[in-house]
Design a protein around this motif. Structure first.
Motif, PDB file in Angstrom:
ATOM      1  N   PHE A 308      23.295 151.237   1.812  1.00 16.80           N
ATOM      2  CA  PHE A 308      22.690 150.997   3.016  1.00 16.80           C
ATOM      3  C   PHE A 308      21.315 151.611   3.421  1.00 16.80           C
ATOM      4  CE2 PHE A 308      26.645 149.148   3.957  1.00 16.80           C
ATOM      5  CZ  PHE A 308      26.327 147.953   4.479  1.00 16.80           C
ATOM      6  N   VAL A 309      20.958 152.625   2.824  1.00 16.18           N
ATOM      7  CA  VAL A 309      19.781 153.467   2.927  1.00 16.18           C
ATOM      8  C   VAL A 309      18.733 152.518   2.181  1.00 16.18           C
ATOM      9  CG1 VAL A 309      18.509 155.343   2.258  1.00 16.18           C
ATOM     10  CG2 VAL A 309      21.006 155.682   3.026  1.00 16.18           C
ATOM     11  N   LYS A 310      18.907 152.219   0.963  1.00 20.62           N
ATOM     12  CA  LYS A 310      17.961 151.457   0.025  1.00 20.62           C
ATOM     13  C   LYS A 310      17.796 150.011   0.860  1.00 20.62           C
ATOM     14  CE  LYS A 310      18.472 153.178  -4.527  1.00 20.62           C
ATOM     15  NZ  LYS A 310      18.549 153.071  -5.998  1.00 20.62           N
ATOM     16  N   LEU A 311      18.753 149.345   1.279  1.00 18.38           N
ATOM     17  CA  LEU A 311      18.743 148.255   2.196  1.00 18.38           C
ATOM     18  C   LEU A 311      17.872 148.246   3.039  1.00 18.38           C
ATOM     19  CD1 LEU A 311      20.223 145.391   1.755  1.00 18.38           C
ATOM     20  CD2 LEU A 311      21.641 146.037   3.623  1.00 18.38           C
ATOM     21  N   GLU A 312      17.966 149.445   4.062  1.00 19.99           N
ATOM     22  CA  GLU A 312      17.089 149.210   5.204  1.00 19.99           C
ATOM     23  C   GLU A 312      15.828 149.706   4.829  1.00 19.99           C
ATOM     24  OE1 GLU A 312      17.700 151.620   9.483  1.00 19.99           O
ATOM     25  OE2 GLU A 312      18.381 152.695   7.793  1.00 19.99           O
ATOM     26  N   ARG A 313      15.528 150.110   3.537  1.00 21.36           N
ATOM     27  CA  ARG A 313      13.990 150.239   3.393  1.00 21.36           C
ATOM     28  C   ARG A 313      13.626 148.921   2.386  1.00 21.36           C
ATOM     29  NH1 ARG A 313      15.290 156.010   1.589  1.00 21.36           N
ATOM     30  NH2 ARG A 313      15.348 155.334  -0.553  1.00 21.36           N
ATOM     31  N   ARG A 314      14.563 147.765   2.593  1.00 26.86           N
ATOM     32  CA  ARG A 314      14.154 146.738   1.859  1.00 26.86           C
ATOM     33  C   ARG A 314      13.779 146.896   0.415  1.00 26.86           C
ATOM     34  NH1 ARG A 314      12.194 142.327   5.395  1.00 26.86           N
ATOM     35  NH2 ARG A 314      10.798 141.939   3.695  1.00 26.86           N
ATOM     36  N   GLU A 315      14.605 147.953  -0.252  1.00 26.29           N
ATOM     37  CA  GLU A 315      14.411 148.049  -1.847  1.00 26.29           C
ATOM     38  C   GLU A 315      15.594 147.460  -2.598  1.00 26.29           C
ATOM     39  OE1 GLU A 315      14.633 152.245  -2.263  1.00 26.29           O
ATOM     40  OE2 GLU A 315      12.750 152.424  -0.981  1.00 26.29           O
ATOM     41  N   ILE A 316      16.258 146.684  -1.806  1.00 31.14           N
ATOM     42  CA  ILE A 316      17.434 145.825  -2.861  1.00 31.14           C
ATOM     43  C   ILE A 316      16.860 144.472  -2.793  1.00 31.14           C
ATOM     44  CG2 ILE A 316      19.713 145.254  -2.933  1.00 31.14           C
ATOM     45  CD1 ILE A 316      20.613 147.378  -1.602  1.00 31.14           C
ATOM     46  N   LYS A 317      17.036 143.927  -4.115  1.00 24.97           N
ATOM     47  CA  LYS A 317      16.559 142.541  -4.246  1.00 24.97           C
ATOM     48  C   LYS A 317      17.091 141.555  -3.638  1.00 24.97           C
ATOM     49  CE  LYS A 317      14.733 139.410  -8.109  1.00 24.97           C
ATOM     50  NZ  LYS A 317      14.408 139.273  -9.394  1.00 24.97           N
ATOM     51  N   PRO A 318      16.905 140.579  -2.764  1.00 23.28           N
ATOM     52  CA  PRO A 318      17.654 139.625  -2.223  1.00 23.28           C
ATOM     53  C   PRO A 318      18.215 138.630  -3.278  1.00 23.28           C
ATOM     54  CG  PRO A 318      15.717 139.735  -0.829  1.00 23.28           C
ATOM     55  CD  PRO A 318      15.525 140.598  -2.171  1.00 23.28           C
ATOM     56  N   PRO A 319      19.347 137.852  -3.020  1.00 19.85           N
ATOM     57  CA  PRO A 319      19.951 136.977  -4.183  1.00 19.85           C
ATOM     58  C   PRO A 319      19.178 135.785  -4.239  1.00 19.85           C
ATOM     59  CG  PRO A 319      21.297 137.196  -2.149  1.00 19.85           C
ATOM     60  CD  PRO A 319      20.233 138.191  -1.866  1.00 19.85           C
ATOM     61  N   PHE A 320      18.372 135.350  -3.295  1.00 25.91           N
ATOM     62  CA  PHE A 320      17.535 134.261  -3.077  1.00 25.91           C
ATOM     63  C   PHE A 320      16.127 134.261  -2.292  1.00 25.91           C
ATOM     64  CE2 PHE A 320      16.147 130.937  -0.226  1.00 25.91           C
ATOM     65  CZ  PHE A 320      16.078 129.570  -1.050  1.00 25.91           C
ATOM     66  N   TYR A 321      15.077 133.600  -3.104  1.00 30.79           N
ATOM     67  CA  TYR A 321      14.017 133.860  -2.282  1.00 30.79           C
ATOM     68  C   TYR A 321      13.274 132.632  -2.148  1.00 30.79           C
ATOM     69  CZ  TYR A 321      11.243 133.240  -6.848  1.00 30.79           C
ATOM     70  OH  TYR A 321      10.893 132.723  -8.037  1.00 30.79           O
ATOM     71  N   ASN A 322      12.333 132.222  -1.215  1.00 32.23           N
ATOM     72  CA  ASN A 322      11.627 130.882  -1.307  1.00 32.23           C
ATOM     73  C   ASN A 322      10.304 130.798  -1.776  1.00 32.23           C
ATOM     74  OD1 ASN A 322      10.749 128.488   0.022  1.00 32.23           O
ATOM     75  ND2 ASN A 322       9.895 129.624   1.883  1.00 32.23           N
ATOM     76  N   ASP A 323      10.192 130.189  -2.895  1.00 34.11           N
ATOM     77  CA  ASP A 323       8.797 129.897  -3.558  1.00 34.11           C
ATOM     78  C   ASP A 323       8.195 128.579  -2.985  1.00 34.11           C
ATOM     79  OD1 ASP A 323      10.662 128.399  -4.848  1.00 34.11           O
ATOM     80  OD2 ASP A 323      10.214 128.881  -6.795  1.00 34.11           O
TER      81      ASP A 323
END
Length: 374
Positions: A308-323
Motif C-alpha cells: 500500500f505504500v508503493k500503491l499510494e505513490r502510484r509505483e505499482i503498474k496498473p493491470p490496464f491502461y488506455n492508449d
C-alpha cells in the motif's frame, strides 16, 4: 441503477408551480449574495471547448483547453435552473468544498471554479480512461487480479476521505474513473457529508438504491461505516458482474438489503469470498472497517500481495491502461457536432452562489482547508 435522495424530483418541482419558483428566487437572493458575473464570463472565455465527455442530471461534462496554459481539463457545467431547492444547493456547495480541500492521488482535483448568471463551472482533472461502469459494461466482470488493484486504490481514496471527516455515501462504478495510465479517480461529491468535530453521524436518506447500506435504508443514524457496505457491493459487482441484491421493485429491493442473504459464487477465491462477506454485514458494528476504518481492510488476506505504500505513490503498474483517447466514453456524445456551451435564459439567472469562485493556489488552498475543517 437509480439515485435516491431527499432532493425533489423534476415532477415534484413542476407541480409546485409559480409560487414556489418565486419563493426560491427570493431565498436564493438572500442565501447567495451576488458575485461578479462579468468576471465569470471572462474566465469562461479562457477555455476552448473541444468535445463532449458526458451528461448528468443537472448538466454536462466537456473536454476543454485552458488557453493561457494550454492544459486540458474536464469542465463540469451545472445549470442553475436545475438547482432549485435548498437541498440541491447544499449538494453543490458540498461538492465545491470537498473538491477544493481534497489532496489525494485517487480523487479528482479542482483547478478552477466560476459562475455566470445562469451556470456554475467546475474545472477539474480530465480523466481519459472513462468510468469503471463502462469497463464493467463491456466485460461483464473482471479478473480478481484486476479487481484487487482497483479495490486497493479505491480503498486508499475512501480512507483518505474518512480521515478528512467526510462520509462519501455514493460509491458506485459510475463515480470511479480511470486515468490514461489505468489508476482510479473517485469523483462526484455532491452527496457527501462533511462532518464537523463532534458530529460524525448522518441521517439523510441518500445515495444509489442498489448500493445503500441497511442502516441508511432503516433510517437510523449512521457513520462512515456505511461506505464500507457500498465498497463491498462494488467489489461484488466487479467480481461477479451483477449486484448482490436485485429486484425491479424499489420496496422489495430495500427489503432484500435489510432482510435477505446474498449468494457468493464458488469460483471466487476464499479470500475474495471472505472479504465480501465481512464487508456486507448488515450490522454496521460487525462490519469490517467499523473499528479501525480502512486499516482493517488493508490487512485482509485479499490484499496480502499489495504494497500500500508503493500503491499510494502510484509505483505499482496498473493491470490496464488506455492508449486510445475517448475510447471509453459515450461515442454519441463524443462525436456530437455541436460543442458550444448553450445559453440558459430562465430563473436560474437570479441565483448567485457566494464564495464559489476558485483558482488553484497551493498556499491559499491550505489556509482554506483549515478554515473549512476547523
Amino acid at each position: 441503477m437509480g439515485q435516491v435522495c431527499i432532493k425533489e424530483s423534476k415532477q415534484q418541482t413542476e407541480e409546485a408551480g409559480d409560487a414556489m419558483e418565486k419563493n426560491e428566487i427570493k431565498d436564493s437572493q438572500q442565501l447567495f449574495p451576488e458575485e461578479d458575473n462579468d468576471k465569470g464570463r471572462q474566465q469562461l472565455n479562457e477555455f476552448t471547448i473541444l468535445r463532449h465527455l458526458g451528461r448528468g442530471t443537472n448538466g454536462k461534462v466537456m473536454l476543454v483547453q485552458h488557453q493561457p496554459t494550454q492544459k486540458q481539463y474536464a469542465m463540469k457545467v451545472v445549470c442553475k435552473n436545475k438547482v432549485q431547492s435548498l437541498t440541491q444547493k447544499k449538494y453543490i456547495k458540498t461538492e465545491r468544498k470537498i473538491l477544493e480541500i481534497s489532496d489525494c492521488s485517487f480523487i479528482t482535483k479542482l483547478h478552477y471554479a466560476f459562475q455566470t448568471q445562469t451556470k456554475l463551472y467546475f474545472i477539474i482533472d480530465y480523466v481519459s480512461g472513462g468510468e469503471l461502469f463502462y469497463h464493467l459494461k463491456m466485460n461483464g466482470k473482471m479478473s480478481e487480479k484486476r479487481v484487487r488493484f482497483y479495490a486497493a486504490e479505491i480503498l486508499l481514496g475512501l480512507d483518505y476521505l474518512h480521515k478528512e471527516n467526510i462520509i462519501y455515501r455514493d460509491l458506485k462504478p459510475e463515480n470511479i474513473l480511470l486515468d490514461n495510465e489505468g489508476h482510479i479517480k473517485i469523483c462526484d461529491f455532491g452527496l457527501c457529508k462533511l462532518c464537523t468535530q463532534g458530529d460524525n453521524y448522518a441521517k439523510s436518506f441518500c445515495g444509489t438504491l442498489e448500493y445503500l447500506a441497511p442502516e441508511v435504508i432503516s433510517g437510523d443514524m449512521y457513520s462512515k461505516v456505511c461506505d464500507w457496505w457500498t465498497y463491498g457491493v462494488l467489489l461484488y459487482v466487479m467480481l461477479t458482474g451483477r449486484l448482490p441484491f436485485q429486484n425491479d421493485s424499489k420496496k422489495e429491493m430495500m427489503k432484500s438489503i435489510l432482510m435477505e442473504q446474498f449468494e457468493i459464487p464458488n469460483d471466487l477465491s476464499e479470500e475474495a469470498q471472505d472479504l465480501v462477506q465481512k464487508l456486507l454485514k448488515k450490522n454496521p458494528q460487525e462490519r469490517l472497517g467499523a473499528i479501525r476504518d480502512g486499516a482493517e481492510i488493508q490487512e485482509h488476506e485479499f490484499f496480502k500481495d499489495i504494497d500500500f505504500v508503493k500503491l499510494e505513490r502510484r509505483e505499482i503498474k496498473p493491470p490496464f491502461y488506455n492508449d486510445k483517447p475517448f475510447q471509453f466514453f459515450d461515442q454519441n456524445l463524443v462525436r456530437k457536432s455541436t460543442i458550444q456551451d448553450t445559453p440558459v435564459n430562465e430563473f436560474g439567472k437570479y441565483q448567485n452562489f457566494s464564495n464559489f469562485t476558485y483558482k488553484e493556489d497551493k498556499m491559499i488552498n491550505e489556509y482554506n482547508k483549515l478554515l473549512i475543517i476547523h
